[in-house]
Design a protein around this motif. Structure first.
Motif, PDB file in Angstrom:
ATOM      1  N   GLU A  31      -6.877  29.203 -10.840  1.00  0.00           N
ATOM      2  CA  GLU A  31      -7.908  30.224 -10.629  1.00  0.00           C
ATOM      3  C   GLU A  31      -7.660  30.986  -9.334  1.00  0.00           C
ATOM      4  O   GLU A  31      -7.797  32.225  -9.281  1.00  0.00           O
ATOM      5  CB  GLU A  31      -9.294  29.574 -10.602  1.00  0.00           C
ATOM      6  N   ILE A  32      -7.266  30.264  -8.291  1.00  0.00           N
ATOM      7  CA  ILE A  32      -6.972  30.910  -7.006  1.00  0.00           C
ATOM      8  C   ILE A  32      -5.812  31.884  -7.150  1.00  0.00           C
ATOM      9  O   ILE A  32      -5.880  33.037  -6.697  1.00  0.00           O
ATOM     10  CB  ILE A  32      -6.663  29.842  -5.935  1.00  0.00           C
ATOM     11  N   LEU A  33      -4.739  31.452  -7.818  1.00  0.00           N
ATOM     12  CA  LEU A  33      -3.568  32.312  -7.987  1.00  0.00           C
ATOM     13  C   LEU A  33      -3.877  33.506  -8.886  1.00  0.00           C
ATOM     14  O   LEU A  33      -3.407  34.626  -8.630  1.00  0.00           O
ATOM     15  CB  LEU A  33      -2.405  31.498  -8.560  1.00  0.00           C
ATOM     16  N   ASN A  34      -4.650  33.275  -9.941  1.00  0.00           N
ATOM     17  CA  ASN A  34      -5.003  34.375 -10.845  1.00  0.00           C
ATOM     18  C   ASN A  34      -5.861  35.419 -10.151  1.00  0.00           C
ATOM     19  O   ASN A  34      -5.670  36.629 -10.330  1.00  0.00           O
ATOM     20  CB  ASN A  34      -5.739  33.832 -12.073  1.00  0.00           C
ATOM     21  N   ARG A  35      -6.818  34.978  -9.348  1.00  0.00           N
ATOM     22  CA  ARG A  35      -7.666  35.929  -8.623  1.00  0.00           C
ATOM     23  C   ARG A  35      -6.850  36.730  -7.622  1.00  0.00           C
ATOM     24  O   ARG A  35      -7.053  37.936  -7.450  1.00  0.00           O
ATOM     25  CB  ARG A  35      -8.801  35.185  -7.919  1.00  0.00           C
ATOM     26  N   LEU A  36      -5.915  36.054  -6.955  1.00  0.00           N
ATOM     27  CA  LEU A  36      -5.054  36.758  -6.015  1.00  0.00           C
ATOM     28  C   LEU A  36      -4.196  37.788  -6.746  1.00  0.00           C
ATOM     29  O   LEU A  36      -4.033  38.921  -6.272  1.00  0.00           O
ATOM     30  CB  LEU A  36      -4.161  35.767  -5.264  1.00  0.00           C
ATOM     31  N   ALA A  37      -3.648  37.407  -7.917  1.00  0.00           N
ATOM     32  CA  ALA A  37      -2.796  38.327  -8.677  1.00  0.00           C
ATOM     33  C   ALA A  37      -3.553  39.596  -9.053  1.00  0.00           C
ATOM     34  O   ALA A  37      -3.008  40.710  -8.959  1.00  0.00           O
ATOM     35  CB  ALA A  37      -2.267  37.631  -9.933  1.00  0.00           C
ATOM     36  N   LYS A  38      -4.800  39.453  -9.460  1.00  0.00           N
ATOM     37  CA  LYS A  38      -5.597  40.617  -9.835  1.00  0.00           C
ATOM     38  C   LYS A  38      -5.825  41.541  -8.639  1.00  0.00           C
ATOM     39  O   LYS A  38      -5.780  42.768  -8.770  1.00  0.00           O
ATOM     40  CB  LYS A  38      -6.930  40.163 -10.417  1.00  0.00           C
ATOM     41  N   GLU A  39      -6.059  40.941  -7.469  1.00  0.00           N
ATOM     42  CA  GLU A  39      -6.298  41.765  -6.278  1.00  0.00           C
ATOM     43  C   GLU A  39      -5.006  42.413  -5.775  1.00  0.00           C
ATOM     44  O   GLU A  39      -5.011  43.556  -5.314  1.00  0.00           O
ATOM     45  CB  GLU A  39      -6.939  40.920  -5.179  1.00  0.00           C
ATOM     46  N   ILE A  52      -4.356  40.295   3.465  1.00  0.00           N
ATOM     47  CA  ILE A  52      -4.258  39.531   2.222  1.00  0.00           C
ATOM     48  C   ILE A  52      -4.491  38.051   2.498  1.00  0.00           C
ATOM     49  O   ILE A  52      -5.189  37.361   1.750  1.00  0.00           O
ATOM     50  CB  ILE A  52      -2.883  39.736   1.570  1.00  0.00           C
ATOM     51  N   ALA A  53      -3.918  37.556   3.592  1.00  0.00           N
ATOM     52  CA  ALA A  53      -4.109  36.150   3.955  1.00  0.00           C
ATOM     53  C   ALA A  53      -5.576  35.842   4.191  1.00  0.00           C
ATOM     54  O   ALA A  53      -6.075  34.766   3.821  1.00  0.00           O
ATOM     55  CB  ALA A  53      -3.292  35.817   5.204  1.00  0.00           C
ATOM     56  N   GLY A  54      -6.288  36.789   4.786  1.00  0.00           N
ATOM     57  CA  GLY A  54      -7.725  36.598   4.969  1.00  0.00           C
ATOM     58  C   GLY A  54      -8.457  36.554   3.645  1.00  0.00           C
ATOM     59  O   GLY A  54      -9.406  35.778   3.466  1.00  0.00           O
ATOM     60  N   ARG A  55      -7.997  37.371   2.710  1.00  0.00           N
ATOM     61  CA  ARG A  55      -8.620  37.368   1.384  1.00  0.00           C
ATOM     62  C   ARG A  55      -8.313  36.076   0.645  1.00  0.00           C
ATOM     63  O   ARG A  55      -9.170  35.557  -0.086  1.00  0.00           O
ATOM     64  CB  ARG A  55      -8.124  38.580   0.579  1.00  0.00           C
ATOM     65  N   ILE A  56      -7.111  35.517   0.827  1.00  0.00           N
ATOM     66  CA  ILE A  56      -6.781  34.220   0.229  1.00  0.00           C
ATOM     67  C   ILE A  56      -7.752  33.159   0.721  1.00  0.00           C
ATOM     68  O   ILE A  56      -8.251  32.336  -0.059  1.00  0.00           O
ATOM     69  CB  ILE A  56      -5.326  33.819   0.564  1.00  0.00           C
ATOM     70  N   ARG A  57      -8.040  33.191   2.015  1.00  0.00           N
ATOM     71  CA  ARG A  57      -9.009  32.249   2.577  1.00  0.00           C
ATOM     72  C   ARG A  57     -10.345  32.358   1.870  1.00  0.00           C
ATOM     73  O   ARG A  57     -10.972  31.346   1.532  1.00  0.00           O
ATOM     74  CB  ARG A  57      -9.181  32.513   4.078  1.00  0.00           C
ATOM     75  N   GLN A  58     -10.801  33.580   1.645  1.00  0.00           N
ATOM     76  CA  GLN A  58     -12.086  33.790   0.984  1.00  0.00           C
ATOM     77  C   GLN A  58     -12.062  33.291  -0.463  1.00  0.00           C
ATOM     78  O   GLN A  58     -13.016  32.670  -0.936  1.00  0.00           O
ATOM     79  CB  GLN A  58     -12.456  35.269   1.025  1.00  0.00           C
ATOM     80  N   ILE A  59     -10.966  33.567  -1.171  1.00  0.00           N
ATOM     81  CA  ILE A  59     -10.844  33.121  -2.561  1.00  0.00           C
ATOM     82  C   ILE A  59     -10.868  31.606  -2.643  1.00  0.00           C
ATOM     83  O   ILE A  59     -11.537  31.015  -3.505  1.00  0.00           O
ATOM     84  CB  ILE A  59      -9.543  33.680  -3.187  1.00  0.00           C
ATOM     85  N   VAL A  60     -10.136  30.943  -1.747  1.00  0.00           N
ATOM     86  CA  VAL A  60     -10.109  29.471  -1.733  1.00  0.00           C
ATOM     87  C   VAL A  60     -11.501  28.919  -1.450  1.00  0.00           C
ATOM     88  O   VAL A  60     -11.963  27.980  -2.107  1.00  0.00           O
ATOM     89  CB  VAL A  60      -9.101  28.962  -0.686  1.00  0.00           C
ATOM     90  N   ALA A  61     -12.191  29.516  -0.477  1.00  0.00           N
ATOM     91  CA  ALA A  61     -13.542  29.047  -0.133  1.00  0.00           C
ATOM     92  C   ALA A  61     -14.504  29.239  -1.305  1.00  0.00           C
ATOM     93  O   ALA A  61     -15.318  28.359  -1.605  1.00  0.00           O
ATOM     94  CB  ALA A  61     -14.054  29.787   1.099  1.00  0.00           C
ATOM     95  N   GLU A  62     -14.415  30.372  -1.972  1.00  0.00           N
ATOM     96  CA  GLU A  62     -15.304  30.648  -3.102  1.00  0.00           C
ATOM     97  C   GLU A  62     -15.000  29.754  -4.302  1.00  0.00           C
ATOM     98  O   GLU A  62     -15.901  29.381  -5.050  1.00  0.00           O
ATOM     99  CB  GLU A  62     -15.165  32.122  -3.509  1.00  0.00           C
ATOM    100  N   THR A  63     -13.730  29.377  -4.459  1.00  0.00           N
ATOM    101  CA  THR A  63     -13.317  28.572  -5.612  1.00  0.00           C
ATOM    102  C   THR A  63     -13.565  27.087  -5.400  1.00  0.00           C
ATOM    103  O   THR A  63     -13.944  26.367  -6.325  1.00  0.00           O
ATOM    104  CB  THR A  63     -11.820  28.804  -5.916  1.00  0.00           C
ATOM    105  N   THR A  64     -13.346  26.609  -4.170  1.00  0.00           N
ATOM    106  CA  THR A  64     -13.402  25.165  -3.905  1.00  0.00           C
ATOM    107  C   THR A  64     -14.542  24.740  -2.992  1.00  0.00           C
ATOM    108  O   THR A  64     -14.882  23.554  -2.923  1.00  0.00           O
ATOM    109  CB  THR A  64     -12.088  24.690  -3.263  1.00  0.00           C
TER     110      THR A  64
END
Length: 289
Positions: A31-39, A52-64
């Motif tokens: 899910e984390i990788l798929n969300r990143l791919a879409k962005e 982008i790295a900051g957005r990865i942090r947000q995606i991980v926090a929202e997912t986990t």
């Protein structure tokens, strides 16, 4: 510095490392990788990789639900650096050029970067950095600049590394400079925050502020008004690490960049080989390739 095509691959590798460090649930990792791919598919060409790295942090926090997956590793490298600190302080004190030695040690600490990997040999890196030649060496220009400045803003980078930064801060203070250190405004990768600065005692040496942004670099538009005030009032800004270089290399400000070129895009931007030590005055950044 704009996003390089190679950075896209690196961002996915980084996201996967963080995902695995955060959860064993492969569905969440996907899910984390798929969300990143879409962005990533809709990114403008002006995007900076640290954004982008900051957005990865947000995606991980929202997912986990995990906002600081590297907490233990950050403390581990802080502890290693603190053990090395007394010996390194003696090296600086007894060297023929304490300022240059402190700079070399500060750059050595820049190897600790979880955006690139997750295992590092600090002691070996320090030994290597004390003898390695600089690929770009604007040291004499820096020394000349120091004679006319009072306020220095020091942009820190990672945990562990901030212990080594302390050595350079102390040398600058001995020269009568007023130094303020800026760390990240929130947890991201292994970047240093106010919590880390207090843990290693940096706040006992000088004023330490957060920059208001949970990004592994300094994107000026994302920083707080407090940070921006310090930035504009500084006579000289010492910028540590790749992330700060990426975010600030195009800014018109009295900057000097201290870093190791740890990846090909950064090395290419600087016109050096990967692994090179760099001491670059901002006045020369526009002459780069």
């Amino acid at each position: 510095m704009q996003l390089h095509p190679d950075c896209v691959v690196c961002m996915f590798q980084q996201a996967l490392r963080i995902a695995k460090a955060t959860t064993d649930d492969q569905q969440k990792q996907w899910e984390i990788l798929n969300r990143l791919a879409k962005e990533m598919a809709d990114l403008p060409v002006t995007t900076i990789s640290v954004e982008i790295a900051g957005r990865i942090r947000q995606i991980v926090a929202e997912t986990t639900g995990e906002t600081n997956p590297y907490h233990q590793q950050k403390q581990h490298y802080n502890d290693i650096a603190l053990k090395l600190y007394p010996h390194l302080r003696e090296l600086v004190k007894n060297s023929q050029d304490p300022l240059l030695t402190a700079i070399r040690i500060a750059i050595a600490g820049n190897i600790v970067d979880f955006g690139i990997g997750d295992t590092f040999d600090l002691e070996k890196t320090v030994d290597d950095s004390l003898n390695q030649e600089f690929a770009i060496f604007d040291y004499q220009e820096f020394r000349q600049q120091l004679t006319g400045v009072q306020k220095i803003l020091y942009l820190a980078d990672n945990t562990g590394e901030i212990v080594f930064d302390r050595l350079l801060v102390e040398i600058l203070q001995k020269q009568g400079k007023q130094v303020t250190v800026a760390v990240r405004g929130g947890s991201v990768l292994n970047d240093a925050t106010l919590e880390d600065a207090r843990y290693v005692g940096l706040d006992e040496v000088c004023e330490v502020i957060g920059n208001g942004a949970a990004l592994p670099g300094t994107v000026f538009s994302e920083t707080s008004s407090q940070f921006q005030q310090h930035f504009h009032q500084a006579d000289l800004i010492v910028s540590k690490g790749q992330g700060n270089f990426e975010g600030l290399s195009d800014m018109d400000a009295p900057l000097v960049f201290l870093l190791k070129a740890k990846c090909s895009p950064i090395a290419q931007e600087l016109g050096v080989e990967p692994g090179s030590m760099v001491f670059l005055a901002a006045s020369k950044t526009r002459q780069l390739a």
